[in-house]
Design a protein around this motif. Structure first.
Motif, PDB file in Angstrom:
ATOM      1  N   LYS A  47       1.080  -1.347  -0.605  1.00  0.00           N
ATOM      2  CA  LYS A  47      -0.095  -0.092   0.288  1.00  0.00           C
ATOM      3  C   LYS A  47       1.164   1.471   0.085  1.00  0.00           C
ATOM      4  CE  LYS A  47      -3.717  -1.662   3.202  1.00  0.00           C
ATOM      5  NZ  LYS A  47      -3.264  -3.143   3.444  1.00  0.00           N
ATOM      6  N   ALA A  48       1.732   1.109   0.825  1.00  0.00           N
ATOM      7  CA  ALA A  48       3.096   2.160   0.791  1.00  0.00           C
ATOM      8  C   ALA A  48       3.494   2.779  -0.485  1.00  0.00           C
ATOM      9  CB  ALA A  48       4.324   2.272   1.556  1.00  0.00           C
ATOM     10  N   GLN A  49       3.617   1.727  -1.431  1.00  0.00           N
ATOM     11  CA  GLN A  49       4.073   2.215  -2.811  1.00  0.00           C
ATOM     12  C   GLN A  49       3.111   2.484  -4.368  1.00  0.00           C
ATOM     13  OE1 GLN A  49       7.534   1.019  -3.355  1.00  0.00           O
ATOM     14  NE2 GLN A  49       6.820  -0.157  -0.962  1.00  0.00           N
ATOM     15  N   ASP A  50       2.013   3.034  -3.761  1.00  0.00           N
ATOM     16  CA  ASP A  50       1.531   3.526  -4.499  1.00  0.00           C
ATOM     17  C   ASP A  50       0.209   4.129  -3.646  1.00  0.00           C
ATOM     18  OD1 ASP A  50      -0.832   2.871  -7.318  1.00  0.00           O
ATOM     19  OD2 ASP A  50      -0.136   4.635  -6.273  1.00  0.00           O
ATOM     20  N   PRO A  51       0.032   4.957  -2.676  1.00  0.00           N
ATOM     21  CA  PRO A  51      -0.823   5.864  -1.905  1.00  0.00           C
ATOM     22  C   PRO A  51      -2.289   6.449  -2.322  1.00  0.00           C
ATOM     23  CG  PRO A  51       1.046   7.369  -1.907  1.00  0.00           C
ATOM     24  CD  PRO A  51       1.602   5.632  -2.166  1.00  0.00           C
ATOM     25  N   ILE A  52      -1.641   6.473  -4.688  1.00  0.00           N
ATOM     26  CA  ILE A  52      -2.436   7.554  -4.429  1.00  0.00           C
ATOM     27  C   ILE A  52      -3.763   6.700  -4.719  1.00  0.00           C
ATOM     28  CG2 ILE A  52      -3.115   8.011  -6.576  1.00  0.00           C
ATOM     29  CD1 ILE A  52      -0.635  10.330  -6.853  1.00  0.00           C
ATOM     30  N   SER A  53      -3.982   5.319  -5.259  1.00  0.00           N
ATOM     31  CA  SER A  53      -4.277   4.566  -5.937  1.00  0.00           C
ATOM     32  C   SER A  53      -4.982   3.652  -4.386  1.00  0.00           C
ATOM     33  CB  SER A  53      -3.461   2.784  -6.843  1.00  0.00           C
ATOM     34  OG  SER A  53      -3.242   3.194  -8.112  1.00  0.00           O
ATOM     35  N   PHE A  54      -4.446   3.445  -3.272  1.00  0.00           N
ATOM     36  CA  PHE A  54      -4.474   3.207  -2.229  1.00  0.00           C
ATOM     37  C   PHE A  54      -6.680   4.448  -1.506  1.00  0.00           C
ATOM     38  CE2 PHE A  54      -5.644   0.980   1.047  1.00  0.00           C
ATOM     39  CZ  PHE A  54      -5.126   1.303   2.897  1.00  0.00           C
ATOM     40  N   ALA A  55      -5.951   5.507  -2.153  1.00  0.00           N
ATOM     41  CA  ALA A  55      -6.216   6.297  -1.417  1.00  0.00           C
ATOM     42  C   ALA A  55      -7.657   6.702  -2.651  1.00  0.00           C
ATOM     43  CB  ALA A  55      -5.923   8.028  -2.008  1.00  0.00           C
ATOM     44  N   ASP A  56      -7.798   6.117  -3.381  1.00  0.00           N
ATOM     45  CA  ASP A  56      -8.782   6.005  -4.328  1.00  0.00           C
ATOM     46  C   ASP A  56      -9.872   4.868  -4.013  1.00  0.00           C
ATOM     47  OD1 ASP A  56      -7.652   6.628  -7.270  1.00  0.00           O
ATOM     48  OD2 ASP A  56      -8.561   7.886  -5.829  1.00  0.00           O
ATOM     49  N   SER A  57      -9.026   3.773  -3.239  1.00  0.00           N
ATOM     50  CA  SER A  57      -9.488   2.420  -2.810  1.00  0.00           C
ATOM     51  C   SER A  57     -10.633   3.367  -1.415  1.00  0.00           C
ATOM     52  CB  SER A  57      -8.432   1.461  -2.187  1.00  0.00           C
ATOM     53  OG  SER A  57      -8.395   1.199  -3.312  1.00  0.00           O
ATOM     54  N   VAL A  58      -9.814   3.375  -0.558  1.00  0.00           N
ATOM     55  CA  VAL A  58     -10.520   4.401   0.594  1.00  0.00           C
ATOM     56  C   VAL A  58     -11.453   4.855   0.358  1.00  0.00           C
ATOM     57  CG1 VAL A  58     -10.434   5.699   2.523  1.00  0.00           C
ATOM     58  CG2 VAL A  58      -8.569   3.563   1.696  1.00  0.00           C
ATOM     59  N   ASN A  59     -11.505   6.276  -1.571  1.00  0.00           N
ATOM     60  CA  ASN A  59     -12.831   6.651  -1.122  1.00  0.00           C
ATOM     61  C   ASN A  59     -13.556   6.025  -1.846  1.00  0.00           C
ATOM     62  OD1 ASN A  59     -13.129   9.140  -1.674  1.00  0.00           O
ATOM     63  ND2 ASN A  59     -13.609   8.336  -4.081  1.00  0.00           N
ATOM     64  N   SER A  60     -14.408   4.858  -2.563  1.00  0.00           N
ATOM     65  CA  SER A  60     -14.867   3.760  -2.567  1.00  0.00           C
ATOM     66  C   SER A  60     -15.986   3.407  -2.049  1.00  0.00           C
ATOM     67  CB  SER A  60     -14.023   2.748  -3.527  1.00  0.00           C
ATOM     68  OG  SER A  60     -12.967   2.131  -2.738  1.00  0.00           O
ATOM     69  N   PHE A  61     -15.301   3.526  -0.119  1.00  0.00           N
ATOM     70  CA  PHE A  61     -15.942   3.101  -0.005  1.00  0.00           C
ATOM     71  C   PHE A  61     -16.560   3.804   0.457  1.00  0.00           C
ATOM     72  CE2 PHE A  61     -14.562  -1.409   1.830  1.00  0.00           C
ATOM     73  CZ  PHE A  61     -13.812  -1.107   1.357  1.00  0.00           C
ATOM     74  N   ALA A  62     -16.798   5.401   0.497  1.00  0.00           N
ATOM     75  CA  ALA A  62     -17.474   6.453   0.636  1.00  0.00           C
ATOM     76  C   ALA A  62     -18.131   6.635   2.207  1.00  0.00           C
ATOM     77  CB  ALA A  62     -19.135   6.321   0.092  1.00  0.00           C
ATOM     78  N   ILE A  63     -17.265   6.051   2.969  1.00  0.00           N
ATOM     79  CA  ILE A  63     -17.170   6.732   4.574  1.00  0.00           C
ATOM     80  C   ILE A  63     -16.389   7.301   5.222  1.00  0.00           C
ATOM     81  CG2 ILE A  63     -16.573   5.867   6.936  1.00  0.00           C
ATOM     82  CD1 ILE A  63     -17.173   2.667   5.268  1.00  0.00           C
ATOM     83  N   LEU A  64     -14.855   7.884   4.464  1.00  0.00           N
ATOM     84  CA  LEU A  64     -14.388   9.021   5.376  1.00  0.00           C
ATOM     85  C   LEU A  64     -14.643  10.538   4.733  1.00  0.00           C
ATOM     86  CD1 LEU A  64     -11.137   7.142   5.970  1.00  0.00           C
ATOM     87  CD2 LEU A  64     -12.527   7.370   7.796  1.00  0.00           C
ATOM     88  N   PRO A  65     -14.694  11.042   5.059  1.00  0.00           N
ATOM     89  CA  PRO A  65     -14.387  13.007   4.736  1.00  0.00           C
ATOM     90  C   PRO A  65     -13.404  12.792   4.144  1.00  0.00           C
ATOM     91  CG  PRO A  65     -14.449  13.056   6.938  1.00  0.00           C
ATOM     92  CD  PRO A  65     -14.910  11.787   6.761  1.00  0.00           C
ATOM     93  N   SER A  66     -13.350  13.213   2.502  1.00  0.00           N
ATOM     94  CA  SER A  66     -12.318  13.564   1.956  1.00  0.00           C
ATOM     95  C   SER A  66     -11.537  14.274   2.757  1.00  0.00           C
ATOM     96  CB  SER A  66     -12.780  14.216   0.962  1.00  0.00           C
ATOM     97  OG  SER A  66     -13.033  15.731   0.946  1.00  0.00           O
ATOM     98  N   TRP A  67     -11.462  15.241   3.614  1.00  0.00           N
ATOM     99  CA  TRP A  67     -10.317  15.952   4.545  1.00  0.00           C
ATOM    100  C   TRP A  67      -9.842  14.753   5.193  1.00  0.00           C
ATOM    101  CZ3 TRP A  67     -10.392  15.458   9.567  1.00  0.00           C
ATOM    102  CH2 TRP A  67     -11.560  15.643  10.032  1.00  0.00           C
TER     103      TRP A  67
END
Lengths: 172, 183
Positions: A47-67
């Motif tokens: 996950k640490a190698q590609d933080p942008i892709s992991f951030a997109d995965s986290v965003n897909s769950f629509a749980i955390l606010p963007s900030w």
């Protein structure tokens, strides 16, 4: 008659305890500790190698606010690596097991929410992948990991109970 | 109590609060380590998250003086038609996946115009792409629920490409059909 029945029960218990060697218990604990700890170290590193892709995965769950997504994305891989190392090197095992148990339990809740809401999510558990993963497979895997961590967290207590019981019954 | 009896009577209530404090300590260490490592990266993750659509729109704005980016409703191409287009060379085929996946295998003749590095790839491929502005273009990505093909296709439309469609089966359908692979 009562004392004879009690003695027979104690003898059967001692015989059973002697069959379960503490060595097998320790081998199983080693395997579980290195397996789960190693898996989380690897997962955190990926996950640490590609933080942008992991951030997109986290965003897909629509749980955390963007900030909060970026902060969570940066902290989670390190949490997995640190807790995985603590568990693997057995120092201290209980904190590593409790940390990974809590983390995986949170993942399970997030997956259940995503499945219930019909969201198309990619767990991102083992880094970015060419194809999406099945959330039910991820959920099953995570529940097994929680179970393993619970066993590890309580393994010392269980080991102490088994060996103490052997001694108490043998001394009786 | 003997040592064995002491071990028999250990309990969870004694250990759990201390262990929970340890977990909080691990979380704090992880947060600090994550922020430090990010600071040392060549391309740090911004602390304010932007969705893939927002990032692509920002790249397009930097790249050219393009109209505002918006997701388009696109025509799709089935597997049989896509195979025919690849074989005949009548369409420009675009692979929207990241370079690492493209390098591992792609549709023969496909160009790599990734969603992740759209600006860089577009600059690199511009001489070829400019010739195909009025030609058929088909974009694919991993397949399944991957949306990158739709994003890249929409970006091409905003840049003035007129005949852009997407192959929704993607790489998964192409490889499953036994079609040839280029590397």
């Amino acid at each position: 008659m009562g004392r004879l029945d009690g003695q027979r029960r104690a003898d059967r218990a001692i015989t059973l305890m002697r069959k379960i060697s503490p060595v097998y218990f320790k081998i199983a604990e080693w395997g579980l500790r290195l397996g789960i700890g190693g898996a989380f170290i690897y997962a955190g590193w990926l996950k640490a190698q590609d933080p942008i892709s992991f951030a997109d995965s986290v965003n897909s769950f629509a749980i955390l606010p963007s900030w909060l997504i970026s902060t969570f994305t940066l902290a989670l891989p390190m949490f997995e690596i640190v807790a995985g190392v603590l568990l693997a090197i057995n120092w201290p095992k209980r904190i590593g097991a409790l940390a990974l148990m809590s983390l995986t339990a949170v993942f399970c809740v997030a997956l259940v929410l995503a499945i219930a809401r019909g969201l198309d999510v990619n767990c991102g558990c083992f880094g970015p992948s060419a194809s999406t993963t099945n959330p039910w497979v991820d959920l099953t895997r995570n529940l097994l990991i929680v179970l393993g961590c619970v066993c590890l967290y309580r393994s010392d207590w269980l080991y102490n109970r088994v060996t103490a019981r052997r001694e108490i019954l043998t001394a009786a | 109590m003997t040592s064995a009896e002491e071990r028999w009577h250990t309990n969870l209530a004694h250990d759990l609060p201390r262990d929970l404090a340890g977990v909080v300590g691990v979380a704090i260490v992880a947060l600090v380590a994550g922020l430090v490592v990010n600071r040392l990266r060549q391309s740090p993750l911004p602390l304010v998250y932007h969705t893939p659509e927002q990032r692509l729109a920002a790249e397009l704005t930097q790249l050219v003086n393009a109209p505002p980016f918006r997701l388009e409703d696109l025509d799709t191409v089935g597997l049989d038609e896509f195979r025919g287009l690849v074989k005949s060379g009548q369409a420009l085929v675009v692979d929207a996946r990241a370079a690492s996946f493209y390098g591992a295998g792609h549709v023969p003749g496909a160009l790599n115009l990734s969603r992740q590095d759209f600006a860089g790839d577009y600059q690199r491929l511009r001489p070829t792409l400019d010739k195909a502005k009025d030609s058929p273009v088909v974009v694919y990505c991993s397949g399944g629920e991957c949306h990158d093909s739709r994003l890249v296709a929409s970006a091409l439309i905003s840049l003035g490409y007129t005949h852009v469609r997407i192959f929704t089966g993607g790489w998964a359908a192409w490889t499953a059909s036994g079609a040839p692979i280029a590397q």
